[in-house]
Design an enzyme around this catalytic site. Structure first.
Site, PDB file in Angstrom:
ATOM      1  N   SER A 526     117.566  58.967  39.168  1.00 28.33           N
ATOM      2  CA  SER A 526     118.152  57.887  39.961  1.00 28.33           C
ATOM      3  C   SER A 526     119.199  57.159  39.104  1.00 28.33           C
ATOM      4  CB  SER A 526     117.052  56.948  40.458  1.00 28.33           C
ATOM      5  OG  SER A 526     117.506  56.145  41.514  1.00 28.33           O
ATOM      6  N   HIS A 639     113.518  61.183  47.555  1.00 25.09           N
ATOM      7  CA  HIS A 639     113.768  60.521  46.268  1.00 25.09           C
ATOM      8  C   HIS A 639     112.489  60.376  45.442  1.00 25.09           C
ATOM      9  CE1 HIS A 639     116.718  58.470  43.813  1.00 25.09           C
ATOM     10  NE2 HIS A 639     115.942  57.413  43.670  1.00 25.09           N
TER      11      HIS A 639
END
Length: 665
Positions: A526, A639
């Site tokens: 990320s 994610h």
């Protein structure tokens, strides 16, 4: 150095039991909790356990289902919980003294998060409902009906007319909204409490059972806002009263034992997404608000990052019996602890050590706590805290921990270029021998407003087990070091946060002569993936890099991420519409010509936070330039791949990461 135990493996990830959600029984003599494991089919299952404070835990649910969110009835005779045993998450009720569990909801799209009224007459839960749904005639779908509906949707176009039309957790939004529903135990009837065209979050119910406290954004312009207000709903009249002012985000709210006051966490975005949470008290009648934490520079709640935490646990605030104190978890200098706040704004530590308090439950009759604690070498256990004495109650993962060798982190403090102190940790490699040289891997956390610290982290331990020195730090932008520190990376991505990391690497090389300066690797996910991309575009000192669910191009991120349209402005100080040239300056894609480090790109195909096109752009640019690059795509993964993704894919991801570093380091 001789290791008596074997090295940790990728497959050990599936052998770890993860505890969560401790809940004291009303008598204070026992408690329930949830244990999440991976079954033989490599799927997650969650079971409810009950333990008295003097005996071993007893498993209460079985099978390959997900059973969670146990809540004792006020009289202690029943437990309500949610379970997927019927195929969809539904609410179930089981007597504590033995007997079969009884299913009480059969909602088409499921029902979750049950809570009792204080008198035990009602259960309030959350259900996904369409505007015309009737809670009285809900019918649970069969497996075949669910599959048929899924197949039908796969052939239909998705019509989008909202700015907030998707989220990484839920995918593309439909017309269902999270509504609060009341179940009358005696009448066995349902009553829908909310019906607004928005999602509602249950917070608490008043002691007299008349008012439900919930959180939502009921503004007509909610699609363009990030506020979350608190509301009081009168169960009898359905009258809704707004408690907060529409300027901030509030949650974790609870009534005091008398019902006169309400405590919560919240903030008003003074520093956008980098704003520290505060502790507020509201008068339930006058709505007057007081901030109890304005004199302390401390992040309230638990923001520790790990890869084995599953299931929610309370971080507070929780009221004392006499309403003169509140108990809560707070995050500070790489650790979390249990704190006590009085109504004058004084906050004291009740328990804090070099570990991670990930949840707690409090019994006001005995003034006793049960703490969930994780350490770098132990994923989780429960402890009894009474009169400042800590007593271990569980022995989770004992067999695995007896087999493997885990590394104790060495804490380091690095002085940045401008004098700021940066905290970090170093793991020695498995089989460490003096006078040997070992490769080093720098790990960079996501967020960026999160915190590495004293918790169990399988990936970090795995890399140490593979023979690497592992360095992980909290550069500026991380939580745990005050408001100025967490805000310091905004508008400066790739600036001082980058030099903080490079200074930490230099410190490690200068102070640990067993690190081979010619075999350095770097990885992160990320924001950590963004920073990995940034690093390989600005220095060639690393011989291998793995970028995970990363950002490479802020210009496209603005329009494709579920948060892009506001996150770029919050974090970089610019939006695509106002200053695209500035966003390009922040984009690692601009610097691909400089990349000489072999780069592995790891990305989930259903990642809506950092969509896979971010990885695709980076791969094509590097491959076009004939750089050393490989792209690994994970079908169906979002994610959360590394934390709560499919167990088989999580292991495959780790195999690819380890394989890449083995090839080049």
């Amino acid at each position: 150095m001789t290791n008596l135990n074997r090295a940790l493996t990728v497959e050990d990830l599936t052998k770890i039991a993860v505890y969560s959600d401790p809940q004291f029984a009303p008598n204070g003599e026992s408690y329930a909790f949830v244990s999440t494991t991976v079954n033989d089919e490599k799927e997650y299952q969650s079971q409810i356990f009950i333990q008295s404070t003097t005996t071993e835990p007893q498993q209460w649910t079985f099978g390959h289902d997900k059973n969670s969110h146990p809540r004792y009835s006020p009289d202690g005779k029943s437990i309500v919980f949610q379970s997927t045993r019927s195929g969809t998450p539904q609410i179930w009720l089981v007597p504590v003294n033995g007997g079969e569990a009884r299913q009480i909801t059969f909602f088409k799209h499921g029902a979750v998060n049950p809570e009792w009224s204080k008198d035990g007459n009602y259960i309030i839960f959350t259900a996904e409902l369409n505007a015309l749904d009737n809670v009285q005639d809900q019918k649970e779908q069969s497996k075949e009906e669910r599959q048929h509906e899924k197949d039908q949707k796969a052939q239909e176009p998705i019509v989008i007319d909202r700015l907030k039309h998707k989220s990484d957790a839920k995918g593309f939004h439909d017309h269902k909204r999270a509504q609060l529903v009341l179940f009358n135990i005696e009448e066995k009837s349902f009553k829908q409490l909310t019906s607004n065209n928005t999602d509602h979050g249950y917070e608490d119910i008043s002691p007299d059972g008349n008012l439900v406290l919930f959180s939502a954004n009921l503004d007509d312009d909610a699609d363009y806002q990030h506020t979350n207000d608190l509301f009081l709903l009168n169960i009898s009249t359905k009258e809704v009263t707004k408690l907060t002012d529409g300027k901030g985000a509030y949650g974790n709210a609870s009534f005091s034992p008398s019902g006169d006051k309400i405590a919560c966490f919240g903030h008003e975005y003074a520093y956008s997404g980098a704003t520290l949470s505060e502790l507020f008290i509201f008068d339930a009648v006058t709505k007057e608000r007081a901030c109890l934490s304005e004199s302390i520079d401390l992040q309230l709640g638990d923001v520790m990052i790990g890869d084995t935490r599953m299931g929610q646990s309370s971080a507070g605030p929780v009221w004392s019996k006499n309403e003169d104190k509140l108990y809560l978890i707070a995050t500070d200098f790489g650790a979390t602890g249990l704190y006590q706040a009085d109504l004058n704004g004084n906050i004291d530590v009740l328990y804090k050590d070099n570990n991670h308090v990930f949840g707690f439950t409090y019994d006001d009759n005995t003034d006793t706590f049960i703490l969930g604690i994780s350490t770098p070498t132990n994923p989780c256990n429960y402890y009894l805290l009474k009169n400042s004495e800590l007593t271990r109650l569980t022995n989770a993962n004992a067999q695995l921990l007896d087999e493997v060798s885990l590394a104790d982190p060495e804490t380091i403090t690095v002085t940045a270029e401008d004098g700021w102190e940066i905290q970090g940790w170093l793991l020695h490699p498995y089989g460490y021998e003096e006078k040997e040289k070992y490769p080093l891997i720098l790990e960079i956390h996501g967020g960026p407003h999160a915190m590495y610290g004293q918790t169990f982290f399988h990936e970090l331990q795995l890399l140490a087990a593979k023979g690497y020195v592992v360095l992980y730090t909290n550069p500026r932008g991380s939580h745990g070091y005050g408001q100025d520190f967490v805000d310091a990376c905004r508008t400066d991505y790739g600036g001082s946060d980058y030099t903080d990391l490079m200074t930490a690497v230099d410190y490690a090389l200068d102070n640990y002569d067993f690190i081979d300066k010619d075999r350095l690797g770097v990885t992160g996910g990320s924001y950590g993936g963004f920073m990995t991309n940034w690093i390989v575009g600005h220095t060639n000192r690393f011989k291998a890099a793995v970028t995970q669910r990363s950002i490479s191009n802020w210009l496209s991120f603005y329009g494709v991420s579920d948060i892009g349209y506001f996150f770029t402005d919050w974090e970089l100080g610019e939006s695509r519409l106002n200053n695209p040239a500035k966003l390009w300056e922040f984009s690692p894609l601009k610097y691909v010509d400089n990349v000489e480090t072999p780069l592995l790109i790891v990305h989930g195909e259903q990642d809506l936070r950092c969509p896979i096109e971010q990885g695709e752009q980076l791969f094509i640019a590097l491959k076009h330039l004939k750089k050393e690059v490989e792209f690994v795509r994970f079908p169906g993964a979002n994610h959360e791949l590394s934390r709560s993704g499919n167990p088989a894919m999580r292991m495959e991801r780790l195999n690819h990461i380890c394989g890449w570093f083995e090839r080049y380091l």
